[in-house]
Enzyme design. Structure first.
Site: not given
Ligand SMILES: NC(=O)c1ccc[n+]([C@@H]2O[C@H](COP(=O)([O-])OP(=O)(O)OC[C@H]3O[C@@H](n4cnc5c(N)ncnc54)[C@H](OP(=O)(O)O)[C@@H]3O)[C@@H](O)[C@H]2O)c1
Length: 254
Positions: A15-17, A65, A91, A154, A161, A192
């Site tokens: 849904s996001r990010g 999830v 993700n 973190y 992770k 994000t």
């Molecule tokens: N952003 C960064 O800098 C970064 C860097 C390295 C790795 N990552 C990894 O990339 C991935 C996405 O991060 P993001 O920054 O894009 O996050 P984000 O924008 O906060 O989006 C999180 C997403 O995960 C969903 N979500 C959270 N908990 C959930 C659950 N229990 N069941 C199903 N969906 C769930 C949310 O759904 P809803 O919208 O419905 O709540 C949303 O779609 C993560 O694994 C994060 O650790 C991020």
């Protein structure tokens, strides 16, 4: 050009990010996409509308999830309704930003369930659809630098992770011979919704161009999605159980 037509992808947290960007990138390459979310229904529906605008089918499925039963129901639904699953992008993640010494046991449990065990449950439940004699199914888990570096506040997520990367390698041993590749994409800092909540986020965002070697270009969710696409495609068939870093070189030096 990468052509994923006739493929079906499930993206958790689409849904996001980064999940959203990945879902759209896979759809632009021809895949039909199952858009998973847990709270943001309207945002998930918008992603589905964009996918349909690209001429692909989109399915929106609510599932937490962090709950094995939710994952099993979602994958059952995919089997019954869609009848096919070729790509999983695991993700979705959670965890909150807090010192390890302030974290409660429940914080660890929720984080491990969502960030680590989800991958195992997705692959276990999805295996009847993923397993194949010809071609490869692709599973991609999203990790972060916290798996190997210490970052303030973190520890809970970072520890999860590290576990995720090891679990992905071990899963490979169990499903590689059944036609499934499991790889990890380790992303650098992307702006994000979740990273905007990190304490000192502004400082971290400001420091990004200093460490990466990309001039003023900063890593975006679309950059990460490009590598998700590669790992989902036949171009990466011989990459198995690996962690691929996408950060413009930010983490190779002090
Ligand atoms: N952003 C960064 O800098 C970064 C860097 C390295 C790795 N990552 C990894 O990339 C991935 C996405 O991060 P993001 O920054 O894009 O996050 P984000 O924008 O906060 O989006 C999180 C997403 O995960 C969903 N979500 C959270 N908990 C959930 C659950 N229990 N069941 C199903 N969906 C769930 C949310 O759904 P809803 O919208 O419905 O709540 C949303 O779609 C993560 O694994 C994060 O650790 C991020």
């Amino acid at each position: 050009m990468i052509d994923l037509s006739k493929k079906v992808a499930l993206v958790t947290g689409a849904s996001r990010g980064i999940g959203r960007a990945s879902a759209l990138r896979l759809a632009a390459a021809g895949a039909d996409v199952v858009v998973n979310y847990v709270t943001s229904q309207a945002a998930a529906m918008e992603v589905a509308t964009e996918i349909e605008r690209l001429g692909r089918r989109a399915y929106v499925v609510k599932a937490d999830v962090g709950e094995q039963e939710d994952i099993e129901s979602m994958v059952d639904w995919i089997g019954t309704t869609v009848g096919q699953l070729d790509i999983i992008v695991s993700n979705a993640a959670t965890g909150g930003f807090r010192p390890l010494l302030a974290a409660k046991v429940q914080h660890f449990h929720t984080t491990i369930n969502t960030n680590v065990l989800a991958l195992v449950h997705l692959v276990r439940a999805g295996l009847p659809l993923l397993a194949r004699e010809e071609g490869r199914a692709k599973v991609i888990a999203i990790s972060s630098h916290g798996s190997h570096m210490a970052l303030p506040m973190y520890g809970v997520i970072g520890g999860s992770k590290a576990a995720l990367e090891s679990i992905a390698r071990h899963l490979t041993l169990e499903v590689g011979h059944r036609g499934v590749n499991v790889n990890v994409l380790k992303a650098g800092l992307v702006e994000t919704d979740s990273t905007r909540n990190i304490p000192f986020a502004d400082q971290m965002f400001a420091g990004r161009t200093e460490k990466a070697m990309m001039g003023n270009r900063v890593l975006t969710a679309d950059d990460v999605a490009d590598v998700v696409l590669f790992l989902a495609s036949p171009l990466s068939d011989l990459i198995q159980g690996e962690t691929v870093t996408v950060d413009g070189g930010a983490a190779i030096h002090v």
